[in-house]
Design a protein around this motif. Structure first.
Motif, PDB file in Angstrom:
ATOM      1  N   CYS A 144      -3.764 -19.468   6.071  1.00  0.00           N
ATOM      2  CA  CYS A 144      -2.816 -18.587   5.379  1.00  0.00           C
ATOM      3  C   CYS A 144      -3.509 -17.914   4.196  1.00  0.00           C
ATOM      4  O   CYS A 144      -4.203 -18.570   3.424  1.00  0.00           O
ATOM      5  CB  CYS A 144      -1.646 -19.427   4.890  1.00  0.00           C
ATOM      6  SG  CYS A 144      -0.499 -18.519   3.860  1.00  0.00           S
ATOM      7  N   THR A 145      -3.311 -16.618   4.060  1.00  0.00           N
ATOM      8  CA  THR A 145      -3.881 -15.910   2.908  1.00  0.00           C
ATOM      9  C   THR A 145      -2.816 -15.686   1.845  1.00  0.00           C
ATOM     10  O   THR A 145      -3.040 -14.955   0.891  1.00  0.00           O
ATOM     11  CB  THR A 145      -4.484 -14.562   3.319  1.00  0.00           C
ATOM     12  OG1 THR A 145      -3.408 -13.698   3.733  1.00  0.00           O
ATOM     13  CG2 THR A 145      -5.479 -14.692   4.446  1.00  0.00           C
ATOM     14  N   VAL A 146      -1.649 -16.282   2.039  1.00  0.00           N
ATOM     15  CA  VAL A 146      -0.529 -16.148   1.110  1.00  0.00           C
ATOM     16  C   VAL A 146      -0.185 -14.675   0.851  1.00  0.00           C
ATOM     17  O   VAL A 146       0.140 -14.289  -0.265  1.00  0.00           O
ATOM     18  CB  VAL A 146      -0.797 -16.888  -0.228  1.00  0.00           C
ATOM     19  CG1 VAL A 146       0.518 -17.225  -0.919  1.00  0.00           C
ATOM     20  CG2 VAL A 146      -1.559 -18.168  -0.011  1.00  0.00           C
ATOM     21  N   CYS A 147      -0.272 -13.865   1.892  1.00  0.00           N
ATOM     22  CA  CYS A 147       0.004 -12.439   1.701  1.00  0.00           C
ATOM     23  C   CYS A 147       1.496 -12.194   1.511  1.00  0.00           C
ATOM     24  O   CYS A 147       1.892 -11.144   1.027  1.00  0.00           O
ATOM     25  CB  CYS A 147      -0.519 -11.622   2.883  1.00  0.00           C
ATOM     26  SG  CYS A 147       0.354 -11.916   4.421  1.00  0.00           S
ATOM     27  N   GLY A 148       2.318 -13.174   1.905  1.00  0.00           N
ATOM     28  CA  GLY A 148       3.745 -13.053   1.658  1.00  0.00           C
ATOM     29  C   GLY A 148       4.503 -12.224   2.685  1.00  0.00           C
ATOM     30  O   GLY A 148       5.693 -11.983   2.526  1.00  0.00           O
TER      31      GLY A 148
ATOM     32  N   ASP B 143      -6.141  -7.967   4.292  1.00  0.00           N
ATOM     33  CA  ASP B 143      -4.711  -8.216   4.458  1.00  0.00           C
ATOM     34  C   ASP B 143      -3.936  -6.940   4.723  1.00  0.00           C
ATOM     35  O   ASP B 143      -4.200  -5.904   4.144  1.00  0.00           O
ATOM     36  CB  ASP B 143      -4.183  -8.948   3.236  1.00  0.00           C
ATOM     37  CG  ASP B 143      -4.797 -10.325   3.138  1.00  0.00           C
ATOM     38  OD1 ASP B 143      -4.369 -11.191   3.882  1.00  0.00           O
ATOM     39  OD2 ASP B 143      -5.755 -10.487   2.355  1.00  0.00           O
TER      40      ASP B 143
ATOM     41  N   ASP C  78       3.637  -6.285  -2.093  1.00  0.00           N
ATOM     42  CA  ASP C  78       3.328  -7.686  -1.818  1.00  0.00           C
ATOM     43  C   ASP C  78       1.922  -7.866  -1.271  1.00  0.00           C
ATOM     44  O   ASP C  78       1.210  -8.778  -1.650  1.00  0.00           O
ATOM     45  CB  ASP C  78       4.332  -8.259  -0.803  1.00  0.00           C
ATOM     46  CG  ASP C  78       5.642  -8.610  -1.473  1.00  0.00           C
ATOM     47  OD1 ASP C  78       5.786  -8.294  -2.669  1.00  0.00           O
ATOM     48  OD2 ASP C  78       6.519  -9.185  -0.807  1.00  0.00           O
TER      49      ASP C  78
ATOM     50  N   LYS D  73      -0.012 -10.481  -3.491  1.00  0.00           N
ATOM     51  CA  LYS D  73       0.070 -11.890  -3.117  1.00  0.00           C
ATOM     52  C   LYS D  73      -1.221 -12.449  -2.532  1.00  0.00           C
ATOM     53  O   LYS D  73      -1.601 -13.569  -2.809  1.00  0.00           O
ATOM     54  CB  LYS D  73       1.213 -12.097  -2.115  1.00  0.00           C
ATOM     55  CG  LYS D  73       2.590 -11.771  -2.653  1.00  0.00           C
ATOM     56  CD  LYS D  73       3.030 -12.723  -3.734  1.00  0.00           C
ATOM     57  CE  LYS D  73       3.449 -14.065  -3.137  1.00  0.00           C
ATOM     58  NZ  LYS D  73       3.889 -14.968  -4.214  1.00  0.00           N
ATOM     59  N   SER D  74      -1.875 -11.669  -1.700  1.00  0.00           N
ATOM     60  CA  SER D  74      -3.042 -12.219  -1.028  1.00  0.00           C
ATOM     61  C   SER D  74      -4.324 -11.938  -1.792  1.00  0.00           C
ATOM     62  O   SER D  74      -5.390 -12.321  -1.362  1.00  0.00           O
ATOM     63  CB  SER D  74      -3.145 -11.619   0.372  1.00  0.00           C
ATOM     64  OG  SER D  74      -3.170 -10.212   0.259  1.00  0.00           O
TER      65      SER D  74
ATOM     66  N   ARG E  70      -9.628 -21.671  -1.218  1.00  0.00           N
ATOM     67  CA  ARG E  70      -9.203 -21.930   0.161  1.00  0.00           C
ATOM     68  C   ARG E  70      -9.798 -20.910   1.114  1.00  0.00           C
ATOM     69  O   ARG E  70     -10.238 -21.219   2.203  1.00  0.00           O
ATOM     70  CB  ARG E  70      -7.673 -21.894   0.263  1.00  0.00           C
ATOM     71  CG  ARG E  70      -7.037 -23.245   0.135  1.00  0.00           C
ATOM     72  CD  ARG E  70      -5.534 -23.232   0.328  1.00  0.00           C
ATOM     73  NE  ARG E  70      -4.904 -21.988   0.000  1.00  0.00           N
ATOM     74  CZ  ARG E  70      -4.459 -21.123   0.898  1.00  0.00           C
ATOM     75  NH1 ARG E  70      -4.550 -21.385   2.168  1.00  0.00           N
ATOM     76  NH2 ARG E  70      -3.902 -19.990   0.511  1.00  0.00           N
ATOM     77  N   ARG E  71      -9.791 -19.653   0.679  1.00  0.00           N
ATOM     78  CA  ARG E  71     -10.328 -18.587   1.524  1.00  0.00           C
ATOM     79  C   ARG E  71     -11.809 -18.825   1.793  1.00  0.00           C
ATOM     80  O   ARG E  71     -12.290 -18.688   2.923  1.00  0.00           O
ATOM     81  CB  ARG E  71     -10.110 -17.235   0.825  1.00  0.00           C
ATOM     82  CG  ARG E  71     -10.626 -16.034   1.565  1.00  0.00           C
ATOM     83  CD  ARG E  71      -9.659 -15.467   2.571  1.00  0.00           C
ATOM     84  NE  ARG E  71      -8.381 -15.122   1.998  1.00  0.00           N
ATOM     85  CZ  ARG E  71      -8.059 -13.898   1.549  1.00  0.00           C
ATOM     86  NH1 ARG E  71      -8.921 -12.929   1.631  1.00  0.00           N
ATOM     87  NH2 ARG E  71      -6.882 -13.664   1.039  1.00  0.00           N
TER      88      ARG E  71
END
Lengths: 322, 427
Positions: free
Chosen positions: A248-252, B314, B332, B336-337, B351-352
């Motif tokens: 997950c890249t937490v892109c939302g 992303d 977003d 966010k990413s 993490r990435r």
């Protein structure tokens, strides 16, 4: 492999539309074809829709059963409560909360109202974080009402006028019979204080339901005690929503498309089992995720649908024009 | 009427600057193009593009409204939808850094100095065509650079970015910034952002990103079919190239690299260590460290930098194709990413990195920090700790744009490569 790719690339929106429509027709009109799925369905297949329903929402018999006199409820005869619960669980375990996202007629109606709003190009509303946290508790209040009010009736603390309290409040009681031309629930019952209070509140909640679900996606599901009841047992289900936090890249993206505004779906990178109490398992999150395998649906430990780049591309209409 | 006397030509400082810039660019281009064997044919487009723009002074977008952007968080989709061409001004020229040095304290980021220097001397082929610059409030140096750019006469739009991205408040704050920007950008370009345009540009940028993904995916292969220096050229070209042309050229490259994968082509050495590159962004012509890595028989298989992977990884996901949802979706995606070190937390970045090392089967990580780029310098400790915990070897390099002192750097890089090879043998 080919089948798997086809599923991963499917147009979830269209699939859901047709699935929900079929489930709606089955549950709301199936009774006319003498279909009877029993009285323990884990979804709002409303028992008040007498002329058409193909099965009855478990909350109706549950409230009836819990309102028995205590000497009977707490005797061997009380086992019938457990047998009803057992059948409910069998239904539930198979599909988990997908009952909400794919089958519930009241959920489907809300999605149709949402589609209408979308057609009109009106923005959806959202709750703030604080509102979310507070409002999210309401479904548990409803759950407590539907368990303890009947128990209190059985213990003779309350009169039978307060029977099936949640059903009286539930918008499904008024709305679903309409599809069979039945307007009989659209009254305020003045026969007793209890009935009057409950039916008046029910009328009010139905009004809220219609306005609310126009403004907010899946407005009522947020308050649904069935959802809360589901959640108690959701760990038992063979149908799982899983997340691989590492991918997950937490892109939302998932959070933003979530009808229920479930934030941990994006932000929680630790939990593997990502099903939350408000989740309706509509799987929009999986469909909107661009990361290969970050979100997935497992049935009996076997992955049946997962987020893929290819699926994302297809659903976003990004395919290169050849 | 006076007769013109033959005049002795004296080179102006600007002319000299341009000449130095051209020399710097062509020096690096020569290394990129000729220093390694086996360039993919499709890379020629990119080599030529850089030569045209930086050595020949050919404008990449004649008669189009270019909008300068200072960071990776500025939504390209919205600028395109307003009929502008987003051009990333993050600059990699040492020649410009020297000019920019006048504006900033001695110990500050080379990239910011170089960007200011370019804008001051108006020497890049796109810098003199740019009137408006969108500057997000990312690191302190970029923030303060806004004032200096204003002083130079540029119209600077401060785009407010929150310092915390996990909170709902931060998300809402950024959404408001993006909504406001969507509204205001039309004033800069003279064309309003409409629903139809935005939908089209979301898809257009999405397709470009997808092409990048296709290319990047191929780097997971062993043997590695393409060198990292070429990838940096491709992603750096995205800074200023025409979107459609860039996508087409990259697609062509993908097809060629796919054929290479099919025949088992190896672009690197037989035992070249596979490297994940992270930290301060390599921006052409400052490809110093990436080139050193690959000259030392390493190969960059993946990166976590805002001039490459973070720029294109992303994608925007839209639920309802109306302005309200599209703009929020774009907001977003850019917040966010984003693994930029200016945010308070850097868990996502760690993490990435770990995930990149794992999926691209890398042997080690090389972390570049421009001296004076305090945020990357500060994150070094936590990243090093996390890498150690995971058993991933990491080399931390503090550097700047200056061409001196390369001997020591290359020795360190070579030693790191050797250690990775030894480690590989022992496994």
């Amino acid at each position: 492999m080919k089948i798997k790719a086809a599923i991963d690339h499917m147009d979830l929106r269209r699939f859901r539309f047709w699935f929900q429509l079929s489930a709606f027709l089955l549950l709301v009109y199936g009774g006319r074809l003498a279909i009877n799925l029993g009285t323990s369905l884990p979804t709002f297949s409303c028992g008040y829709n007498k002329s058409g329903t193909a099965g009855v929402c478990y909350l109706l018999p549950l409230q009836h059963q819990l309102a028995q006199p205590w000497e009977r409820l707490f005797s061997p005869a009380g086992v019938m409560v457990l047998s009803g619960l057992g059948i409910f669980l069998l239904w539930f375990v198979a599909l988990n909360k997908a009952w909400c996202g794919f089958i519930c007629p009241l959920g489907t109606i809300q999605d149709w109202i949402t589609a209408l709003r979308k057609k009109m190009g009106i923005r959806y509303s959202t709750y703030t974080d604080e509102q979310f946290k507070k409002l999210s508790l309401i479904k548990y209040v409803f759950l407590l009402i539907l368990i303890f009010v009947p128990l209190a009736i059985g213990g003779q603390f309350l009169s039978h006028d307060w029977g099936t309290p949640f059903c009286q409040l539930c918008p499904a009681r008024m709305i679903i019979p309409l599809f069979n031309g039945d307007f009989s629930q659209w009254v305020i019952d003045f026969s007793s204080t209890g009935r009057m209070v409950l039916t008046a509140l029910g009328m009010f909640i139905t009004g809220l339901f219609l306005i609310g679900s126009f403004l907010k996606k899946r407005f009522f599901c947020f308050f649904c005690p069935m959802g809360a009841f589901h959640y108690i047992f959701s760990k038992l289900s063979i149908f799982k929503l899983k997340k691989e936090g590492d991918k997950c890249t937490v892109c939302g993206d998932c959070y933003r498309v979530c009808d229920m505004q479930i934030k941990p779906i994006a932000d929680d990178v630790v939990s593997k089992d990502i099903l939350m109490d408000d989740c309706i398992l509509c799987l929009k999150c999986v469909a909107s995720c661009p990361e290969q395998g970050a979100l997935r649906v497992d049935i009996l430990g076997k992955t049946v649908f997962e987020s893929t780049k290819g699926g994302f591309v297809k659903r976003m209409g990004l395919e290169a024009k050849k | 009427m006076s007769t013109e006397l033959p005049q002795h030509q004296v080179e102006t400082s600007q002319q000299r600057h341009i000449r130095h810039q051209g020399m710097e660019a062509s020096g690096v281009l020569d290394t990129v193009e000729k220093g390694f064997g086996g360039n993919p044919e499709a890379m020629q487009y990119f080599y030529d593009l850089f030569r045209d723009v930086y050595c020949e002074g050919i404008k990449p977008h004649p008669d189009k409204e270019m909008i300068g952007t200072m960071c990776v968080q500025i939504p390209d989709e919205i600028i395109h939808a307003a009929g502008g061409i987003p051009v990333r001004l993050c600059n990699g020229f040492y020649t410009d850094e020297e000019v920019g040095g006048d504006f900033m304290p001695a110990k500050s980021c080379s990239l910011v100095k170089a960007s200011l220097g370019m804008l001051k001397s108006e020497t890049n082929p796109y810098s003199d065509g740019i009137k408006s610059i969108i500057n997000p409030t990312t690191c302190d140096q970029k923030k303060k650079a806004a004032g200096m750019m204003r002083e130079m006469g540029y119209q600077v739009y401060d785009m407010e970015l929150p310092p915390v991205k996990e909170s709902e408040e931060g998300r809402e704050y950024w959404r408001r910034s993006v909504r406001k920007f969507t509204h205001e950008v039309g004033k800069l370009t003279g064309k309003k952002v409409t629903r139809k345009n935005l939908k089209a540009t979301i898809k257009q940028v999405g397709q470009a990103q997808l092409t990048y993904h296709r290319l990047n995916e191929l780097r997971k292969n062993t043997p590695i079919p393409i060198l990292g220096k070429d990838i940096f050229m491709v992603t750096n070209a995205y800074f200023f190239d025409d979107l459609t042309r860039w996508t087409a050229a990259t697609e062509k490259l993908c097809t060629e690299i796919e054929a290479r994968v099919a025949e088992g082509y190896n672009a690197a050495g037989r035992r070249s260590p596979r490297i994940v590159f992270t930290g301060s962004p390599p921006v052409f012509p400052n490809l110093k460290i990436p080139l050193m890595i690959e000259q030392a028989d390493g190969v960059i298989v993946a990166d976590e930098t805002c001039s490459s992977n973070r720029l294109l990884n992303d994608m925007v996901s839209v639920d309802e194709w109306f302005m309200y949802d599209m703009v929020d979706a774009i907001a977003d995606r850019y917040l966010k990413s984003c693994t930029c070190p200016i945010f308070t937390m850097n868990d996502d970045r760690i993490r990435r990195l770990i995930e990149l090392v794992r999926t691209f089967k890398a042997d080690g990580v090389i972390y570049q920090a421009f001296s004076g780029c305090s945020v990357y310098e500060m994150e070094q400790r936590s990243v090093a700790k996390a890498m150690e915990k995971e058993g991933i070897p990491m080399l931390y390099i503090e550097t700047d744009y200056s061409p001196s002192g390369t001997g020591q750097l290359s020795t360190r890089i070579e030693a790191f490569m050797e250690s990775l090879k030894v480690r590989g043998r022992q496994k």
